[in-house]
Design a protein around this motif. Structure first.
Motif, PDB file in Angstrom:
ATOM      1  N   ASP A   1       0.904  -1.224   0.026  1.00 18.20           N
ATOM      2  CA  ASP A   1      -0.089  -0.049  -0.024  1.00 18.20           C
ATOM      3  C   ASP A   1       0.802   1.311  -0.041  1.00 18.20           C
ATOM      4  O   ASP A   1       0.239   2.261  -0.104  1.00 18.20           O
TER       5      ASP A   1
ATOM      6  N   LEU B   1       5.702  -4.122  -6.284  1.00 17.81           N
ATOM      7  CA  LEU B   1       4.414  -4.481  -6.870  1.00 17.81           C
ATOM      8  C   LEU B   1       4.530  -4.422  -8.374  1.00 17.81           C
ATOM      9  O   LEU B   1       3.834  -5.248  -9.301  1.00 17.81           O
TER      10      LEU B   1
ATOM     11  N   ILE C   1      -0.664  -6.541  -6.024  1.00 21.56           N
ATOM     12  CA  ILE C   1      -2.029  -6.163  -5.580  1.00 21.56           C
ATOM     13  C   ILE C   1      -1.883  -4.825  -4.536  1.00 21.56           C
ATOM     14  O   ILE C   1      -1.394  -5.095  -3.633  1.00 21.56           O
ATOM     15  N   ALA C   2      -2.578  -3.851  -5.114  1.00 24.61           N
ATOM     16  CA  ALA C   2      -2.524  -2.554  -4.196  1.00 24.61           C
ATOM     17  C   ALA C   2      -3.479  -2.734  -3.305  1.00 24.61           C
ATOM     18  O   ALA C   2      -4.716  -3.085  -3.639  1.00 24.61           O
TER      19      ALA C   2
ATOM     20  N   GLY D   1      -6.617  -0.793  -1.329  1.00 28.49           N
ATOM     21  CA  GLY D   1      -7.568   0.186  -1.454  1.00 28.49           C
ATOM     22  C   GLY D   1      -7.141   1.618  -1.156  1.00 28.49           C
ATOM     23  O   GLY D   1      -7.078   2.614  -1.741  1.00 28.49           O
TER      24      GLY D   1
ATOM     25  N   ASP E   1      -0.953   6.403  -4.222  1.00 27.64           N
ATOM     26  CA  ASP E   1      -1.190   6.510  -5.731  1.00 27.64           C
ATOM     27  C   ASP E   1      -0.028   5.645  -6.266  1.00 27.64           C
ATOM     28  O   ASP E   1      -0.291   4.823  -7.238  1.00 27.64           O
TER      29      ASP E   1
ATOM     30  N   ARG F   1      -0.740   1.914  -6.190  1.00 26.84           N
ATOM     31  CA  ARG F   1      -2.058   1.628  -7.013  1.00 26.84           C
ATOM     32  C   ARG F   1      -1.596   1.617  -8.473  1.00 26.84           C
ATOM     33  O   ARG F   1      -2.008   0.980  -9.318  1.00 26.84           O
ATOM     34  N   GLU F   2      -0.619   2.645  -8.747  1.00 28.34           N
ATOM     35  CA  GLU F   2      -0.421   2.756 -10.381  1.00 28.34           C
ATOM     36  C   GLU F   2       0.709   1.636 -10.796  1.00 28.34           C
ATOM     37  O   GLU F   2       0.852   0.840 -11.684  1.00 28.34           O
TER      38      GLU F   2
ATOM     39  N   ALA G   1       0.632  -1.619  -9.294  1.00 25.05           N
ATOM     40  CA  ALA G   1       0.024  -2.806  -9.032  1.00 25.05           C
ATOM     41  C   ALA G   1      -0.777  -3.225 -10.536  1.00 25.05           C
ATOM     42  O   ALA G   1      -1.374  -2.397 -11.051  1.00 25.05           O
TER      43      ALA G   1
ATOM     44  N   THR H   1      -6.028  -3.353  -7.898  1.00 20.36           N
ATOM     45  CA  THR H   1      -6.288  -2.641  -6.723  1.00 20.36           C
ATOM     46  C   THR H   1      -7.511  -3.218  -6.152  1.00 20.36           C
ATOM     47  O   THR H   1      -8.707  -3.325  -6.884  1.00 20.36           O
TER      48      THR H   1
ATOM     49  N   ASP I   1      -9.652  -1.528   2.319  1.00 17.21           N
ATOM     50  CA  ASP I   1      -8.513  -2.225   3.072  1.00 17.21           C
ATOM     51  C   ASP I   1      -8.692  -3.535   3.654  1.00 17.21           C
ATOM     52  O   ASP I   1      -7.915  -4.164   4.496  1.00 17.21           O
TER      53      ASP I   1
END
Length: 176
Positions: free
Chosen positions: A68, A76, A83-84, A86, A90, A93-94, A96, A99, A103
């Motif tokens: 995260d 990742l 897997i990011a 939630g 950022d 998430r970018e 991975a 997403t 959590d």
């Protein structure tokens, strides 16, 4: 309770879970204990996480990295599946491939279960399509299957494959 359930779900699905965290040892152990992870190492740098990932893959493991933070982004991006979480930053998430919407740690086990069901469905669809075409094309080419019947059978085959795929959306969420 959700974290414990996530740990149990991961074990039940045959997932080997390790935690490599940039956090201090006490925090890393406490977070790992919540989900039942015994193999914990703390104060691991982003490069160290990447080294662990590459070593696991070199040993033949199929690695999914869950993270995260910005310090998780390199691992990742390099993992077979990143897997990011939630609520993560950022950069995570970018980097991975997937997403999670929230959590909830049970989301990882649910994602693995859905991926496995999806792979099974793809294999079923391919087996049906290849088998059908292996039989139907020679019959149509030899004139043993009328063009109208061949077209109807092809349409029915397509409906079967699409219907089988749609089951994924209607399937109950796997227990986590």
């Amino acid at each position: 309770a959700a974290a414990r359930a996530a740990g149990a779900a991961g074990r039940a699905r045959g997932l080997v879970r390790v935690r490599r965290s940039g956090a201090r040892a006490a925090a890393a152990r406490a977070a790992a204990a919540e989900v039942g992870i015994d193999d914990v190492r703390a104060e691991v740098s982003p490069a160290g996480k990447l080294e662990v990932l590459r070593a696991l893959e070199a040993a033949g493991a199929r690695v999914a990295m869950v993270g995260d933070g910005w310090n998780d982004a390199p691992a990742l991006a390099a993992a077979r599946v990143g897997i990011a979480v939630g609520g993560g930053v950022d950069a995570a998430r970018e980097a991975a491939a997937l997403t999670l919407a929230d959590d909830d740690p049970r989301g990882v086990a649910r994602a693995v279960a859905l991926a496995r069901r999806t792979r099974r469905t793809i294999r079923e669809n391919l087996a049906w399509a290849f088998g059908y075409n292996l039989v139907a094309i020679p019959l149509a080419m030899s004139g043993h299957l009328a063009p109208g019947a061949a077209a109807a059978a092809m349409a029915a085959s397509s409906v079967l494959v699409v219907g089988n795929s749609l089951r994924l959306g209607r399937a109950p969420a796997p227990a986590a």
